[in-house]
Motif scaffolding. Structure first.
Motif, PDB file in Angstrom:
ATOM      1  N   TYR A 113       0.836  -1.206   0.000  1.00  0.00           N
ATOM      2  CA  TYR A 113       0.000   0.000   0.000  1.00  0.00           C
ATOM      3  C   TYR A 113       0.865   1.248   0.000  1.00  0.00           C
ATOM      4  O   TYR A 113       1.997   1.244   0.479  1.00  0.00           O
ATOM      5  CB  TYR A 113      -0.915   0.021   1.227  1.00  0.00           C
ATOM      6  CG  TYR A 113      -2.078  -0.921   1.093  1.00  0.00           C
ATOM      7  CD1 TYR A 113      -3.068  -0.674   0.138  1.00  0.00           C
ATOM      8  CD2 TYR A 113      -2.189  -2.030   1.916  1.00  0.00           C
ATOM      9  CE1 TYR A 113      -4.147  -1.541   0.011  1.00  0.00           C
ATOM     10  CE2 TYR A 113      -3.259  -2.892   1.796  1.00  0.00           C
ATOM     11  CZ  TYR A 113      -4.239  -2.647   0.834  1.00  0.00           C
ATOM     12  OH  TYR A 113      -5.295  -3.499   0.713  1.00  0.00           O
TER      13      TYR A 113
ATOM     14  N   LEU B  39      -0.132   4.257   6.344  1.00  0.00           N
ATOM     15  CA  LEU B  39      -0.537   3.727   5.045  1.00  0.00           C
ATOM     16  C   LEU B  39      -1.915   4.267   4.712  1.00  0.00           C
ATOM     17  O   LEU B  39      -2.724   4.571   5.602  1.00  0.00           O
ATOM     18  CB  LEU B  39      -0.571   2.195   5.099  1.00  0.00           C
ATOM     19  CG  LEU B  39       0.780   1.530   5.358  1.00  0.00           C
ATOM     20  CD1 LEU B  39       0.598   0.015   5.444  1.00  0.00           C
ATOM     21  CD2 LEU B  39       1.776   1.883   4.272  1.00  0.00           C
ATOM     22  N   ASN B  40      -2.161   4.349   3.437  1.00  0.00           N
ATOM     23  CA  ASN B  40      -3.462   4.838   2.991  1.00  0.00           C
ATOM     24  C   ASN B  40      -4.383   3.658   2.687  1.00  0.00           C
ATOM     25  O   ASN B  40      -5.190   3.718   1.764  1.00  0.00           O
ATOM     26  CB  ASN B  40      -3.260   5.705   1.746  1.00  0.00           C
ATOM     27  CG  ASN B  40      -4.327   6.776   1.665  1.00  0.00           C
ATOM     28  OD1 ASN B  40      -5.133   6.917   2.591  1.00  0.00           O
ATOM     29  ND2 ASN B  40      -4.349   7.513   0.573  1.00  0.00           N
ATOM     30  N   THR B  41      -4.234   2.589   3.483  1.00  0.00           N
ATOM     31  CA  THR B  41      -5.023   1.382   3.259  1.00  0.00           C
ATOM     32  C   THR B  41      -6.513   1.697   3.342  1.00  0.00           C
ATOM     33  O   THR B  41      -6.938   2.387   4.264  1.00  0.00           O
ATOM     34  CB  THR B  41      -4.697   0.340   4.347  1.00  0.00           C
ATOM     35  OG1 THR B  41      -3.290   0.346   4.557  1.00  0.00           O
ATOM     36  CG2 THR B  41      -5.184  -1.027   3.960  1.00  0.00           C
ATOM     37  N   PRO B  42      -7.295   1.205   2.397  1.00  0.00           N
ATOM     38  CA  PRO B  42      -8.745   1.423   2.514  1.00  0.00           C
ATOM     39  C   PRO B  42      -9.286   0.716   3.758  1.00  0.00           C
ATOM     40  O   PRO B  42      -8.715  -0.279   4.189  1.00  0.00           O
ATOM     41  CB  PRO B  42      -9.326   0.785   1.250  1.00  0.00           C
ATOM     42  CG  PRO B  42      -8.198   0.277   0.460  1.00  0.00           C
ATOM     43  CD  PRO B  42      -6.933   0.432   1.206  1.00  0.00           C
ATOM     44  N   VAL B  43     -10.397   1.243   4.272  1.00  0.00           N
ATOM     45  CA  VAL B  43     -11.010   0.612   5.438  1.00  0.00           C
ATOM     46  C   VAL B  43     -11.554  -0.748   5.011  1.00  0.00           C
ATOM     47  O   VAL B  43     -12.264  -0.841   4.009  1.00  0.00           O
ATOM     48  CB  VAL B  43     -12.145   1.498   5.967  1.00  0.00           C
ATOM     49  CG1 VAL B  43     -12.823   0.846   7.153  1.00  0.00           C
ATOM     50  CG2 VAL B  43     -11.605   2.872   6.330  1.00  0.00           C
ATOM     51  N   PRO B  44     -11.219  -1.810   5.735  1.00  0.00           N
ATOM     52  CA  PRO B  44     -11.723  -3.139   5.359  1.00  0.00           C
ATOM     53  C   PRO B  44     -13.252  -3.143   5.302  1.00  0.00           C
ATOM     54  O   PRO B  44     -13.911  -2.488   6.112  1.00  0.00           O
ATOM     55  CB  PRO B  44     -11.223  -4.038   6.491  1.00  0.00           C
ATOM     56  CG  PRO B  44     -10.071  -3.315   7.087  1.00  0.00           C
ATOM     57  CD  PRO B  44     -10.333  -1.866   6.898  1.00  0.00           C
TER      58      PRO B  44
ATOM     59  N   VAL C  78     -15.491  -3.628   8.419  1.00  0.00           N
ATOM     60  CA  VAL C  78     -15.803  -2.522   9.325  1.00  0.00           C
ATOM     61  C   VAL C  78     -17.139  -1.893   8.938  1.00  0.00           C
ATOM     62  O   VAL C  78     -18.005  -1.667   9.783  1.00  0.00           O
ATOM     63  CB  VAL C  78     -14.672  -1.467   9.298  1.00  0.00           C
ATOM     64  CG1 VAL C  78     -15.076  -0.226  10.095  1.00  0.00           C
ATOM     65  CG2 VAL C  78     -13.381  -2.049   9.837  1.00  0.00           C
ATOM     66  N   TYR C  79     -17.318  -1.650   7.622  1.00  0.00           N
ATOM     67  CA  TYR C  79     -18.584  -1.057   7.178  1.00  0.00           C
ATOM     68  C   TYR C  79     -19.751  -2.006   7.420  1.00  0.00           C
ATOM     69  O   TYR C  79     -20.817  -1.609   7.864  1.00  0.00           O
ATOM     70  CB  TYR C  79     -18.502  -0.688   5.692  1.00  0.00           C
ATOM     71  CG  TYR C  79     -17.544   0.443   5.427  1.00  0.00           C
ATOM     72  CD1 TYR C  79     -17.740   1.693   6.029  1.00  0.00           C
ATOM     73  CD2 TYR C  79     -16.452   0.285   4.580  1.00  0.00           C
ATOM     74  CE1 TYR C  79     -16.860   2.739   5.792  1.00  0.00           C
ATOM     75  CE2 TYR C  79     -15.573   1.326   4.334  1.00  0.00           C
ATOM     76  CZ  TYR C  79     -15.779   2.549   4.942  1.00  0.00           C
ATOM     77  OH  TYR C  79     -14.921   3.580   4.719  1.00  0.00           O
TER      78      TYR C  79
ATOM     79  N   PHE D 262     -20.117  -4.366   9.662  1.00  0.00           N
ATOM     80  CA  PHE D 262     -20.512  -4.443  11.068  1.00  0.00           C
ATOM     81  C   PHE D 262     -21.097  -3.121  11.564  1.00  0.00           C
ATOM     82  O   PHE D 262     -22.010  -3.110  12.385  1.00  0.00           O
ATOM     83  CB  PHE D 262     -19.332  -4.884  11.938  1.00  0.00           C
ATOM     84  CG  PHE D 262     -19.071  -6.353  11.847  1.00  0.00           C
ATOM     85  CD1 PHE D 262     -19.999  -7.259  12.339  1.00  0.00           C
ATOM     86  CD2 PHE D 262     -17.920  -6.833  11.250  1.00  0.00           C
ATOM     87  CE1 PHE D 262     -19.782  -8.626  12.240  1.00  0.00           C
ATOM     88  CE2 PHE D 262     -17.695  -8.194  11.141  1.00  0.00           C
ATOM     89  CZ  PHE D 262     -18.625  -9.098  11.637  1.00  0.00           C
ATOM     90  N   LEU D 263     -20.553  -2.031  11.042  1.00  0.00           N
ATOM     91  CA  LEU D 263     -21.104  -0.735  11.428  1.00  0.00           C
ATOM     92  C   LEU D 263     -22.569  -0.648  11.007  1.00  0.00           C
ATOM     93  O   LEU D 263     -23.446  -0.275  11.799  1.00  0.00           O
ATOM     94  CB  LEU D 263     -20.289   0.386  10.773  1.00  0.00           C
ATOM     95  CG  LEU D 263     -20.371   1.763  11.430  1.00  0.00           C
ATOM     96  CD1 LEU D 263     -20.004   1.693  12.899  1.00  0.00           C
ATOM     97  CD2 LEU D 263     -19.441   2.743  10.720  1.00  0.00           C
TER      98      LEU D 263
END
Lengths: 550, 292
Positions: free
Chosen positions: B12, B25-30, B33-34, B36-37
């Motif tokens: 990344y 790192l500019n890793t996208p949010v897995p 996470v979305y 479960f949110l």
């Protein structure tokens, strides 16, 4: 150390100490018929000692200008030492009262040695004494380095550090004398609370002033968390401690709130103390020390953003889960429960972000006990936030509430997360601060690590068992429709777990003692200026690179 | 001045910021996470719709399920009471003898009585009801205020030297301390009392001394303890001829008792326990005393 202050700063410090002596004198005279006077005498005594120390150095010359080439780390060094002293004291009292629950006669018939007075000495000692000092010390360290800015002056950080410890000492001595407003984690009475407001506002301004002097274009995540910690704790502390003193000559005050409003305010405070003192502050610590020690970039900047705002937003509403099935209206309980459930996601995102930062550095986690402290801390952070959200669900809470499960949960967080990340941070920063390559003994760090892990696991497993058994015993009916067990029987059933818990706590305390010895020996080693100078401008020497704020 | 770099381990890019060596790192949010949110938010919305949730001035949304904690608790308590009433009614109305003769009822008495006893009485009398120093055993010896069911029930109701207006009042005078008896008389009566329960006197008491002790006993003690020393239940005076003692039956303890007097306390339970609970406790104690 005082020699590092400029003449002007020494005069300012002297003025503050004189003002403090006057304050102490007023308290002593005004409170001569109450315990307030005892604390006044204490303040006066400390101020007089300070005045002597300051006067003796007033004639020293100004320090060399080249101090501005380096960060101002003296308050951090002192803060770390004070923090370890509180750790030992707080853990010792904690283990003492753990044994007191096994052998209830251990009070020697003395009021000060009763459980009710010693317990807040333990909680305040470890949370505010150990944790608070570690947060203040590391925040000074981290904010300077991540901003590439020196603290703006050399008096304010000392005012914050010593002022905060004065609060802690007044709190702990007060508990032993029976001075308390009976609010959990907010026991100190009005005069101590007012003093903390002053200290805390100065701390907040100091942090802002340092941030505003930064040479980095962006503010690093650790500073978001430290700022959230400082700001929200100020708000919580002020609101929950609104009270009216019986008189200005009395140590006693009465809360501005009453009944269920008082309970709700208290647990809004109490839960957010967990959130912003024990979580946000220590996440700030983690966000600096873990990536530096692992030598890895933070896994995801975007996850940091989601976690930070998720945590700060959701936590604020979760406090009412401490009052499930009480006089608190059910709709408020709904709020606390649902927000606690949503809170799990940003909490785990934080823990995940920390753990995935270790990708590529797992060999270091294996070999380096300091980094392993931080790794275990992140794991326990994940575990206890899951447990917390789980216990906030009303159906679960009906079993867990008022039992040792809660105590186990708190200690999974306090020992496993807060203390572990702090020890990791301290082991990382002590060699950096005292110009060493390493700690005095890596073996002893290893010993401390395993004592801490073993102690935490024994403690937490004992309390899980104890709590669930308690909860079940309290709700079991026999076929006559009567509760099957009396309260006394549940106490008898708890005893083996109380013994196990006290042993777990003892191991944790022993670990902290080993840590103290190791830190002390590291400080005593001959300093060596490492090649990698820890300076705002690498390699800069000669002309000062930092603006004096003095 | 952000300079993105590619992290060789994860592949990344960094965000290009750096703080004292720390990069991000500019890793996208897995996706998880979305997911479960959203899941927790959906749960929250559903819960808010179904349960009491949103404040509206002086009231609040009641929720589609119409569940209310307080109403449910009241109902659960009523249900439980109704369920218990099946057997508690029979205890309330039956005589002590009738209940004691009913094995099924006595099973409930033993179950419930044990919990009542350990919650309310065990702190003084011990979980085994065998008492301790200053607290009488309830399973052996004769109770101070009578051993029949009515007496025991009354003792539980009004207490001993308690705040209840009808409380049982009992006191043993401080014969030595208050100068009612001289030391020699106390010693004599002590020896005599020891012989009542078949214990040897402290000293090699002469027959004259024992006689003097007996005379003192007759003059000072019989009004409460009776001529035979067997005590009087209507005054709460203990039997001195058995081997059951509240404050100890050795010479030193008895001397202390005679010298300083005694006045024990037992709280009144009338305001704390319902009539049926007190009756169950009485039956439970009667049963304990019967069983070996």
């Amino acid at each position: 150390m005082i020699g590092q202050l400029t003449k002007n700063e020494r005069q300012n410090a002297l003025a503050i100490l004189i003002a403090m002596a006057v304050g102490g004198l007023v308290m002593t005279i005004g409170g001569r018929n109450s315990l307030l006077g005892v604390h006044g005498g204490l303040v006066l005594m400390i101020a007089v000692v300070g005045i002597f120390a300051m006067t003796a150095t007033l004639k020293l010359p100004d320090p060399a200008e080249d101090r501005l080439n380096a960060y101002y780390d003296d308050p951090t060094k002192v803060g770390i030492i004070i923090s370890m002293v509180w750790a030992v004291a707080g853990l010792f009292v904690g283990d003492w009262i753990a044994w007191l629950l096994v052998f209830p006669d251990l009070t020697f018939d003395a009021a000060w040695a009763s459980f009710g007075r010693l317990r807040p000495v333990h909680t305040s000692g470890v949370i505010f004494g150990f944790g608070g000092n570690a947060l203040i010390a590391t925040s000074f360290y981290v904010v300077q380095r991540t901003c590439r800015a020196r603290l703006p002056d050399q008096v304010t950080p000392w005012f914050v550090l010593f002022g905060y410890n004065l609060f802690c000492v007044i709190a702990a001595t007060g508990y032993l004398m029976g001075v308390t407003q009976s609010k959990e984690y907010a026991e100190p009475e009005w005069y101590a609370d007012l003093w903390l407001v002053v200290v805390w506002v100065v701390y907040f301004l100091l942090y802002l002033r340092t941030l505003s002097r930064r040479k980095e274009p962006h503010i690093y995540v650790a500073n978001w968390y430290y700022m959230a910690f400082i700001l929200v704790v100020a708000v919580l502390h002020i609101v929950n401690n609104l009270a009216v003193p019986v008189s200005f000559g009395s140590e006693k005050a009465y809360s501005a709130f009453s009944g269920v409003q008082d309970a709700m305010t208290q647990w809004w405070y109490g839960h957010n103390a967990v959130a912003f003192f024990l979580t946000a502050g220590f996440l700030g610590m983690l966000y600096y020390y873990l990536p530096v020690r692992a030598g890895r970039p933070i896994y995801s900047y975007r996850m940091s953003i989601i976690s930070f705002w998720g945590i700060t937003f959701f936590y604020m509403w979760a406090g009412s889960h401490h009052l499930h099935y009480t006089a608190l209206p059910q709709w408020v309980q709904t709020l606390g429960m649902t927000f606690s459930v949503m809170l799990l996601v940003p909490s785990w995102a934080s823990a995940g972000n920390a753990l995935m930062t270790l990708n590529g550095a797992w060999d270091k986690v294996r070999d380096d006990a300091t980094l392993r402290f931080m790794f275990v801390a992140a794991v326990f952070y994940g575990l206890s936030t899951f447990e917390g959200s789980f216990m906030a669900i009303r159906a679960v809470n009906s079993l867990s509430h008022y039992t040792d499960w809660t105590v186990g949960h708190v200690h999974a967080g306090a020992l496993g997360w807060v203390a572990m990340i702090t020890f990791g941070a301290i082991y990382a920063s002590v060699p950096w601060l005292w110009k060493q390559d390493r700690m005095y003994s890596a073996k002893l760090v290893e010993v401390h690590f395993w004592l801490a892990v073993a102690g935490t696991l024994i403690y937490v497993f004992a309390m899980w068992n104890s709590g669930i058994i308690q909860g079940l015993m309290w709700r079991t009916y026999n076929d006559s429709g009567t509760l099957a067990y009396s309260f006394i029987e549940s106490l008898v059933a708890m005893r083996p777990y109380y013994i196990a818990r006290a042993i777990g706590g003892l191991l944790f305390l022993l670990g902290a003692l080993v840590g103290c010895y190791n830190i002390w020996m590291t400080i005593r080693m001959a300093p060596r200026e490492s090649a990698k100078a820890d300076r705002p401008e690498p390699g800069a020497a000669g002309a000062p690179v930092l603006q004096p704020g003095e | 001045m952000a300079i993105e770099e590619r992290d060789s381990h994860t592949g990344y890019l960094t965000t290009g910021h750096e703080w004292n060596g720390i990069k991000e790192l500019n890793t996208p949010v897995p996706k998880a996470v979305y997911v479960f949110l959203i899941a927790t938010v959906v749960f929250t919305v559903a819960y808010i719709v179904l349960m009491p949730a949103i404040p509206l001035g002086v009231t609040f949304t009641k929720g589609l399920l119409g569940l209310d904690d307080r109403r449910e608790v009241t109902r659960a308590v009523e249900d439980a009471a109704a369920e218990r009433a099946v057997w508690t009614k029979r205890i309330e109305t039956g005589s002590y003898q009738d209940v004691a003769a009913d094995p099924a009822l006595m099973r409930s008495v033993r179950q419930t009585g044990r919990t009542l006893f350990t919650d309310n009485c065990a702190v003084c009398h011990g979980t085994d009801a065998k008492g301790g120093h200053g607290y009488p055993s309830l399973v052996s010896g004769s109770p101070l205020w009578g051993s029949d069911a009515d007496s025991i029930a009354e003792t539980i109701r009004v207490g001993i030297n308690a705040t209840h207006p009808k409380t049982r009042v009992g006191q043993m005078l401080a014969f030595g301390r208050d100068g009612i008896l001289q030391r020699a008389d106390v010693d004599n009566v002590l020896d005599y009392v020891l012989t009542l329960s078949g214990q040897p006197p402290v000293r090699k008491a002469t027959p004259e001394q024992l006689a003097a002790g007996k005379a003192t006993f007759a003059a000072q003690c019989v009004s409460c303890h009776g001529e035979d020393g067997k005590g009087k239940a209507d005054l709460g005076a203990p039997d001195l001829t058995d081997r059951h003692w509240i404050y100890g039956g050795d010479a030193q303890s008895i001397l202390t008792t005679i010298w300083n007097g005694r006045q024990g306390h037992m709280p009144s339970w009338e305001d704390r326990l319902s009539p049926v609970d007190r009756k169950i406790l009485t039956l439970y104690l009667m049963d304990l005393r019967k069983s070996p």
